[in-house]
Design a protein around this motif. Structure first.
Motif, PDB file in Angstrom:
ATOM      1  N   THR A  90       0.817  -1.210   0.000  1.00 10.41           N
ATOM      2  CA  THR A  90       0.000   0.000   0.000  1.00 10.41           C
ATOM      3  C   THR A  90       0.856   1.266   0.000  1.00 10.41           C
ATOM      4  O   THR A  90       0.314   2.373   0.018  1.00 10.41           O
ATOM      5  CB  THR A  90      -0.952   0.018   1.220  1.00 10.41           C
ATOM      6  OG1 THR A  90      -0.190  -0.189   2.422  1.00 10.41           O
ATOM      7  CG2 THR A  90      -1.994  -1.069   1.102  1.00 10.41           C
ATOM      8  N   MET A 156      -5.112  -4.981  -2.090  1.00  6.12           N
ATOM      9  CA  MET A 156      -5.171  -3.806  -1.221  1.00  6.12           C
ATOM     10  C   MET A 156      -4.639  -2.572  -1.917  1.00  6.12           C
ATOM     11  O   MET A 156      -5.049  -1.445  -1.609  1.00  6.12           O
ATOM     12  CB  MET A 156      -4.374  -4.058   0.068  1.00  6.12           C
ATOM     13  CG  MET A 156      -5.008  -5.039   1.027  1.00  6.12           C
ATOM     14  SD  MET A 156      -4.042  -5.232   2.563  1.00  6.12           S
ATOM     15  CE  MET A 156      -4.253  -3.602   3.293  1.00  6.12           C
ATOM     16  N   TYR A 160      -7.114   0.348  -0.741  1.00  7.74           N
ATOM     17  CA  TYR A 160      -6.766   0.868   0.580  1.00  7.74           C
ATOM     18  C   TYR A 160      -6.279   2.312   0.499  1.00  7.74           C
ATOM     19  O   TYR A 160      -5.454   2.664  -0.347  1.00  7.74           O
ATOM     20  CB  TYR A 160      -5.677   0.008   1.227  1.00  7.74           C
ATOM     21  CG  TYR A 160      -5.257   0.545   2.585  1.00  7.74           C
ATOM     22  CD1 TYR A 160      -6.034   0.313   3.706  1.00  7.74           C
ATOM     23  CD2 TYR A 160      -4.095   1.302   2.724  1.00  7.74           C
ATOM     24  CE1 TYR A 160      -5.677   0.814   4.949  1.00  7.74           C
ATOM     25  CE2 TYR A 160      -3.727   1.796   3.960  1.00  7.74           C
ATOM     26  CZ  TYR A 160      -4.520   1.554   5.074  1.00  7.74           C
ATOM     27  OH  TYR A 160      -4.159   2.063   6.301  1.00  7.74           O
ATOM     28  N   ARG A 166      -8.858   5.114  10.181  1.00 12.64           N
ATOM     29  CA  ARG A 166      -8.846   3.772   9.604  1.00 12.64           C
ATOM     30  C   ARG A 166      -7.721   2.938  10.205  1.00 12.64           C
ATOM     31  O   ARG A 166      -6.710   3.470  10.649  1.00 12.64           O
ATOM     32  CB  ARG A 166      -8.659   3.849   8.086  1.00 12.64           C
ATOM     33  CG  ARG A 166      -9.793   4.557   7.377  1.00 12.64           C
ATOM     34  CD  ARG A 166      -9.575   4.561   5.882  1.00 12.64           C
ATOM     35  NE  ARG A 166     -10.672   5.218   5.186  1.00 12.64           N
ATOM     36  CZ  ARG A 166     -10.737   5.353   3.877  1.00 12.64           C
ATOM     37  NH1 ARG A 166      -9.774   4.881   3.117  1.00 12.64           N
ATOM     38  NH2 ARG A 166     -11.766   5.954   3.318  1.00 12.64           N
ATOM     39  N   ALA A 169      -2.492  -0.478   7.359  1.00 18.32           N
ATOM     40  CA  ALA A 169      -2.369  -1.611   6.445  1.00 18.32           C
ATOM     41  C   ALA A 169      -1.830  -2.834   7.175  1.00 18.32           C
ATOM     42  O   ALA A 169      -2.260  -3.962   6.934  1.00 18.32           O
ATOM     43  CB  ALA A 169      -1.462  -1.234   5.273  1.00 18.32           C
ATOM     44  N   LEU A 172      -4.587  -4.482   9.089  1.00 18.92           N
ATOM     45  CA  LEU A 172      -5.439  -5.245   8.188  1.00 18.92           C
ATOM     46  C   LEU A 172      -4.753  -6.537   7.761  1.00 18.92           C
ATOM     47  O   LEU A 172      -5.400  -7.580   7.616  1.00 18.92           O
ATOM     48  CB  LEU A 172      -5.787  -4.401   6.960  1.00 18.92           C
ATOM     49  CG  LEU A 172      -6.766  -3.252   7.212  1.00 18.92           C
ATOM     50  CD1 LEU A 172      -6.958  -2.431   5.943  1.00 18.92           C
ATOM     51  CD2 LEU A 172      -8.108  -3.781   7.699  1.00 18.92           C
TER      52      LEU A 172
END
Length: 215
Positions: A90, A156, A160, A166, A169, A172
């Motif tokens: 990401t 992603m 993302y 949020r 990464a 997640l």
């Protein structure tokens, strides 16, 4: 350092505008340099993209090698690998690897990047095999699991976006790992009882005779 700055700025532009719509003039302007100065460090736009992707592959490979050191179980290493891969894919370089891997390139550059990609996937397969050997992971086909991990992580790069509210990464990636290891099947007693109830054969209906006796 100057070439690194070129790659990072170009990667950011490729992410924002797309590879096709980004010109060398845009990259030079972002760096506040002339186009001839840019040509001193890179040959053309494809050269920039390939260098970005190769740099990205080199970065994550170094991380995977470092994470694999020590006496941790294969499952522990794989968790860290997945979280780190999520953070990398990401970022600027990782996004360029995922989003622009299918851009038409010269055969030499395409072969170079495919080799780097296979090296990364092989390292992940080795980590899975390590977990199988030390019994921290159940027996499975490492190439299938590795393909699933890489596919999920690479996606992603397309959806993302980091933000203050949020999850990161890496977080997640950790959630992906839990999903991979635990699945989404219920494990509590109520779920077990429900499954047992569903699997229990239905009781035979009792027939009532004319005299009211049961038979």
């Amino acid at each position: 350092m100057k070439k690194r700055a070129i790659l990072r700025n170009a990667a950011a532009l490729f992410r924002e505008r797309g590879y096709e719509r980004t010109r060398l003039d845009d990259i030079a302007q972002a760096l506040n340099v002339t186009k001839p100065t840019l040509y001193y460090y890179v040959k053309n736009k494809e050269d920039i993209l390939v260098e970005i992707q190769q740099t990205g592959f080199d970065e994550i490979m170094e991380e995977l090698i470092a994470l694999g050191g020590g006496a941790q179980s294969g499952a522990d290493v794989l968790r860290r690998v997945v979280a780190r891969y999520a953070s990398w894919i990401t970022g600027e370089f990782g996004v360029c690897v995922a989003r622009h891997f299918l851009i038409t390139l010269t055969p030499h550059n395409l072969a170079r990047l495919r080799k780097a990609r296979r090296t990364i996937e092989r390292k992940i397969r080795e980590t899975i095999a390590r977990g199988i050997d030390d019994r921290s992971l159940r027996p499975c086909e490492p190439w299938i699991v590795a393909s699933a991990i890489v596919g999920a992580m690479n996606w992603m790069a397309f959806w993302y976006e980091a933000g203050p509210t949020r999850r990161s990464a890496a977080e997640l990636g950790d959630a992906y790992f839990d999903l991979l290891i635990e699945g989404i099947g219920a494990r509590d007693d109520r779920a077990g009882a429900s499954r047992a109830s569903r699997n229990k054969p239905p009781a035979a209906k009792r027939r009532i005779g004319k005299a009211g006796s049961q038979s």
